[in-house]
Write a protein that holds these residues in place. Structure first.
Motif, PDB file in Angstrom:
ATOM      1  N   ASP A  67      -2.332   2.859 -10.872  1.00  0.00           N
ATOM      2  CA  ASP A  67      -1.400   2.721 -11.994  1.00  0.00           C
ATOM      3  C   ASP A  67      -1.153   4.071 -12.663  1.00  0.00           C
ATOM      4  O   ASP A  67      -0.024   4.361 -13.110  1.00  0.00           O
ATOM      5  N   GLU A  68      -2.210   4.899 -12.734  1.00  0.00           N
ATOM      6  CA  GLU A  68      -2.067   6.211 -13.364  1.00  0.00           C
ATOM      7  C   GLU A  68      -1.130   7.110 -12.551  1.00  0.00           C
ATOM      8  O   GLU A  68      -0.295   7.830 -13.104  1.00  0.00           O
ATOM      9  N   GLN A  69      -1.259   7.032 -11.220  1.00  0.00           N
ATOM     10  CA  GLN A  69      -0.409   7.849 -10.362  1.00  0.00           C
ATOM     11  C   GLN A  69       1.055   7.405 -10.441  1.00  0.00           C
ATOM     12  O   GLN A  69       1.967   8.238 -10.462  1.00  0.00           O
ATOM     13  N   ILE A  70       1.254   6.089 -10.506  1.00  0.00           N
ATOM     14  CA  ILE A  70       2.621   5.569 -10.617  1.00  0.00           C
ATOM     15  C   ILE A  70       3.260   6.004 -11.931  1.00  0.00           C
ATOM     16  O   ILE A  70       4.437   6.398 -11.976  1.00  0.00           O
ATOM     17  N   GLU A  71       2.455   5.953 -12.981  1.00  0.00           N
ATOM     18  CA  GLU A  71       2.974   6.366 -14.288  1.00  0.00           C
ATOM     19  C   GLU A  71       3.246   7.867 -14.321  1.00  0.00           C
ATOM     20  O   GLU A  71       4.247   8.315 -14.889  1.00  0.00           O
ATOM     21  N   GLU A  72       2.361   8.631 -13.710  1.00  0.00           N
ATOM     22  CA  GLU A  72       2.526  10.087 -13.702  1.00  0.00           C
ATOM     23  C   GLU A  72       3.762  10.504 -12.907  1.00  0.00           C
ATOM     24  O   GLU A  72       4.486  11.424 -13.302  1.00  0.00           O
ATOM     25  N   LYS A  74       6.303   8.611 -12.498  1.00  0.00           N
ATOM     26  CA  LYS A  74       7.443   7.905 -13.085  1.00  0.00           C
ATOM     27  C   LYS A  74       8.198   7.053 -12.050  1.00  0.00           C
ATOM     28  O   LYS A  74       9.425   7.066 -11.970  1.00  0.00           O
ATOM     29  N   LYS A  76       9.220   3.351 -10.375  1.00  0.00           N
ATOM     30  CA  LYS A  76       9.569   2.052 -10.927  1.00  0.00           C
ATOM     31  C   LYS A  76       9.894   1.068  -9.808  1.00  0.00           C
ATOM     32  O   LYS A  76      10.611   1.405  -8.859  1.00  0.00           O
ATOM     33  N   ASN A 100       2.874  -6.242  -5.675  1.00  0.00           N
ATOM     34  CA  ASN A 100       2.940  -5.895  -7.101  1.00  0.00           C
ATOM     35  C   ASN A 100       2.039  -6.728  -8.001  1.00  0.00           C
ATOM     36  O   ASN A 100       1.933  -6.457  -9.197  1.00  0.00           O
TER      37      ASN A 100
END
Length: 288
Positions: A67-72, A74, A76, A100
């Motif tokens: 989740d951190e990598q996806i947020e970093e 960006k 979607k 998902n």
């Protein structure tokens, strides 16, 4: 009609029935279609079970990321927001990171699982024991049932990269996967069937003469023919070896037993028959 018992190695796959006049080329293609169709059903069942537990597939660029990598980065999941299951979703994280996590609710989940069980049963290897012939109509029926269940749970459809949708659209990519080893092309489909025209005529003539014609077909890879069918099954071989082992133990015990007192028994007297015919049986001697 001819009955074909199709195997892969020593493992039974399915029974197939065909007219005795069927050309070998068409027969090979028919067996291959059914075999690959069954594999397709099983692949779909596996993926639909995952769909029921963890929702739709993540985009390829998000799979395996935290989740951190996806947020970093960006990233979607736009398709995940569109492909929502009927009745809402229940979050169940996918530890593998392929889906998902927005799974269907319990009612919709049971719709998928029940359909998967029914589809598996239609093309199961247990059909061989039951004597049921598998046809392409049965395979198509199983695929239609799976497609219908997915449409009920996901009326908005699935992402174009989801393997379930790709299977339904015949766009599945099996390259580099273990599943490719099970897939059969017509060129390597039935190593146990005759190939030449002379073999074909002899084979079909034999079918016509037999009252209950049955052919055993084996799948093989490469250029060589598949292994010959064993004369006895593995279970029969096990029982036979067990019998001989017990027999050897009995003979060993007899050899170790030196008791010959049984030789004094009446049935062990090799002159008893002679004395019987001479009338000297049971003569008792008295001393003078």
């Amino acid at each position: 009609m001819v009955v074909l018992h199709v195997k892969r190695g020593d493992e039974s796959q399915f029974l197939l029935q065909a007219p005795g006049s069927t050309e070998l080329e068409e027969l090979t293609a028919q067996v291959t279609r059914v075999y690959n169709g069954r594999l397709k059903v099983h692949r779909l069942c596996t993926e639909i079970e995952e769909l029921a537990e963890h929702g739709v597939f993540l985009p390829p660029n998000m799979q395996g990321l935290t989740d951190e990598q996806i947020e970093e980065l960006k990233l979607k999941d736009e398709w995940g927001e569109k492909c929502v299951p009927s009745g809402g979703s229940v979050f169940t994280k996918d530890d593998i990171g392929r889906r998902n996590g927005h799974a269907p609710n319990e009612k919709m989940k049971q719709v998928l699982k029940k359909t998967v069980e029914e589809a598996k049963a239609m093309v199961s290897k247990k059909q061989v024991e039951a004597g049921v012939f598998v046809t392409m109509e049965m395979v198509k029926d199983a695929l239609d049932q799976l497609r219908g269940a997915v449409m009920i749970v996901y009326p908005m459809g699935l992402p174009p990269y989801d393997p379930i949708r790709m299977e339904f659209e015949n766009k599945e990519d099996l390259s580099g996967t273990q599943r490719l080893k099970s897939f059969r092309s017509r060129r390597h489909s039935c190593g146990g069937l005759p190939r030449s025209c002379e073999e074909q005529r002899s084979f079909l003539t034999m079918w016509g003469k037999m009252r209950k014609p049955k052919s055993l077909s084996r799948f093989s890879r490469g250029q060589g023919a598949p292994a010959r069918e064993p004369l006895i099954s593995s279970e029969e071989h096990k029982q036979l070896m067990l019998f001989y082992h017990r027999r050897q133990e009995e003979l060993k015990k007899l050899e170790e037993n030196d008791d010959d007192s049984c030789l004094n028994s009446p049935w062990a007297d090799n002159t008893a028959l002679k004395r019987h015919f001479h009338g000297v049986k049971d003569i008792k001697w008295r001393p003078r």
